[in-house]
Design an enzyme around this catalytic site. Structure first.
Site, PDB file in Angstrom:
ATOM      1  N   LYS A 265       4.663  56.695 -42.631  1.00 37.57           N
ATOM      2  CA  LYS A 265       4.420  55.469 -42.186  1.00 37.57           C
ATOM      3  C   LYS A 265       4.955  54.438 -43.121  1.00 37.57           C
ATOM      4  O   LYS A 265       5.181  53.238 -42.982  1.00 37.57           O
ATOM      5  CB  LYS A 265       2.741  55.365 -42.230  1.00 37.57           C
ATOM      6  CG  LYS A 265       2.209  56.090 -41.104  1.00 37.57           C
ATOM      7  CD  LYS A 265       2.529  55.436 -39.709  1.00 37.57           C
ATOM      8  CE  LYS A 265       1.886  56.316 -38.404  1.00 37.57           C
ATOM      9  NZ  LYS A 265       0.380  56.043 -38.412  1.00 37.57           N
ATOM     10  N   GLY A 287       0.101  49.893 -33.141  1.00 39.12           N
ATOM     11  CA  GLY A 287      -0.984  50.454 -32.289  1.00 39.12           C
ATOM     12  C   GLY A 287      -2.092  50.948 -33.004  1.00 39.12           C
ATOM     13  O   GLY A 287      -2.873  51.720 -32.385  1.00 39.12           O
ATOM     14  N   CYS A 456       8.884  75.497 -29.966  1.00 37.62           N
ATOM     15  CA  CYS A 456       7.919  75.254 -30.771  1.00 37.62           C
ATOM     16  C   CYS A 456       6.549  75.310 -30.233  1.00 37.62           C
ATOM     17  O   CYS A 456       6.438  75.713 -28.982  1.00 37.62           O
ATOM     18  CB  CYS A 456       8.418  73.569 -31.142  1.00 37.62           C
ATOM     19  SG  CYS A 456       8.213  72.707 -29.888  1.00 37.62           S
TER      20      CYS A 456
END
EC number: 2.8.1.4
Length: 482
Positions: A265, A287, A456
């Site tokens: 981030k 968001g 995955c």
């Protein structure tokens, strides 16, 4: 056909100069959009409202949709415009229009008036209401919560009989506030946060950090273009795509597992801050909602904010997920968000909920920031209007299989931690492990005479990586979904 557009009431709380500027901008925005429907549509700025008229009734639905989705409009009145002689003439015209609708109903009359007349608005309501009550025997007057509210407006020498009252978006006209850069992923949260800033009057540019190849980018472009076209197409905005796969690969190689989410981030914010500065954009929009995931605790958000001078706006910070999804459904982004991928590879196994600055900086000291600088420099910028021109470009279809053919190799592309925690073992089948972030550089070293089934946990990363490899010329790829 005529519409009377009523600006949002907050606009009238401004000073005269600001109010005039806001309504002028709203007038311009409406004019730009309705002219795409028909050049014959006329738009008039009447100081306290805006009138939109069209000769062709077939344009009604398109014009109405534009007005209901334009920021800065409180409501729109669809009216029948006529001239009148006196109070009794107004009553007779109103009776002709609504008489049948009032049979067996309760009603009241609400009137507004502009100009010099020999009657007041209240006298107009009483005269017309009393006349309707006498003329329609089965109807009765009810001033509070009636079945039908008869709305009329007298504008100088014109009578406007309101056929329908359509609720608007509210907010401020687009362009009255400064530009923002939305970090859009295509999910529920980033779409709703972008919409809220469009509604509040900001031109929203979009910055997408691509973690999963062309298929993910196509999906995010679609939702960004949808938001722009439906709610903000009077503005010219940018769509910026940054290939963040090299950054993710470096984080997975160099950063402690528990710190990965916050470090990623922080890299997002560093990159977005530089992009915003490059284009003179004042703020970033995300968001994020408090406590929704581990990186969104107050401590972690503070650590994330520290890496950029840009203002970071989080309009959903105190929202519940259910409320966010409700808004997404109302504005039309829910279907996009439901099919948008969540990545199974870029998730810490034991993420920190209370990051320590010194520890983050120690981990980031191992990171090669030249990689971040390079992906920012190579960011692709396009006019969002061009996305529609590219709509014919579709990602190739990838075959999903639940059975393994003879000689096929299952390629486990999960991160090493995920693979260690839950090794994939299939009787009689060769399973190789190659983390997704190494596929771009190492898949070509594998035996290309073999068929590879990518695996995955969620099946999202495997499909996106299969699309990436297919677009790069590999035809021996499928996705394994047991």
């Amino acid at each position: 056909m005529k519409f009377i557009v009523k600006p949002h009431p907050e606009i009238f709380c401004k000073s005269d100069s600001v109010r005039k500027r806001f309504i002028k901008i709203l007038d311009s925005n409406i004019r730009i959009m309705v002219k795409r429907v028909s050049e014959s549509v006329a738009v008039y700025n009447r100081r306290y409202h805006i009138e939109v008229t069209a000769n062709d009734d077939s344009d009604r639905d398109q014009i109405l949709a534009i007005l209901m989705q334009t920021p800065g409009i409180h409501h729109t009145l669809e009216v029948k415009q006529t001239e009148f002689k006196d109070l009794h003439d107004i009553f007779e015209q109103t009776l002709e229009l609504v008489g049948e609708q009032l049979e067996g109903k309760t009603f009241c009359v609400r009137a507004k008036r502009r100009g010099q007349h020999d009657f007041t608005s209240i006298e107009l309501e009483r005269y017309v209401g009393g006349g309707l009550n006498q003329a329609v025997e089965s109807a009765s007057v009810k001033l509070k919560n009636p079945d039908i509210t008869v709305r009329i407006e007298v504008d100088y020498d014109h009578l406007h009989q309101v056929l329908h009252r359509h609720k608007g978006l509210g907010g401020f006209p687009l362009g009255t506030q400064e530009d923002v850069l939305s970090l859009i992923s295509g999910g529920f949260d980033s779409g709703v946060s972008s919409y809220l800033h469009i509604k509040r009057g900001s031109k929203v540019h979009y910055c997408f950090f691509n973690l999963g190849g062309p298929a993910h980018e196509i999906g995010v472009k679609q939702v960004s273009h949808f938001l722009w076209k439906k709610y903000g197409s009077s503005a010219k905005v940018k769509f910026i795509s940054i290939d963040f796969e090299p950054v993710v690969a470096e984080i997975l190689e160099k950063v402690d597992n528990g710190q990965m989410g916050v470090v990623l981030k922080r890299m997002f914010m560093r990159a977005a801050g530089q992009v915003a500065e490059r284009y003179g954009i004042q703020a970033l929009v995300t968001g994020e909602a408090l406590g929704q995931v581990s990186s969104q605790t107050l401590t972690n958000l503070r650590m994330i904010d520290n890496v950029t001078d840009s203002l970071i706006l989080r309009p959903l910070i105190n929202w519940d997920k259910e409320d966010i999804i409700d808004i997404a459904r109302n504005i039309g982004t829910e279907e996009f968000a439901k099919t948008m991928p969540e990545f199974c590879g870029v998730i810490s196994k034991n993420p920190t909920i209370k990051a320590v600055k010194a520890k983050l900086e120690k981990e980031e000291a191992n990171f090669d920031f030249a990689i971040l600088d390079r992906v920012i420099e190579e960011a692709r910028v396009m006019d969002i209007r061009d996305i529609e021109k590219q709509s014919q470009e579709q990602a190739p279809e990838i075959e999903l299989v639940d059975q393994i053919g003879d000689g096929a190799i299952v390629l486990d592309i999960r991160s090493p931690d995920e693979e260690d925690e839950s090794p994939l073992v299939i009787d009689g089948v060769e399973v190789k492990h190659l983390p997704f972030y190494k596929l771009a550089t190492q898949f070509g070293d594998l035996d290309q005479d073999k068929e590879y089934l990518l695996y995955c946990d969620r099946g999202v990363m495997s499909r996106l990586q299969a699309l990436y490899l297919t677009e790069n010329g590999y035809g021996n790829i499928k996705v394994y979904r047991p």
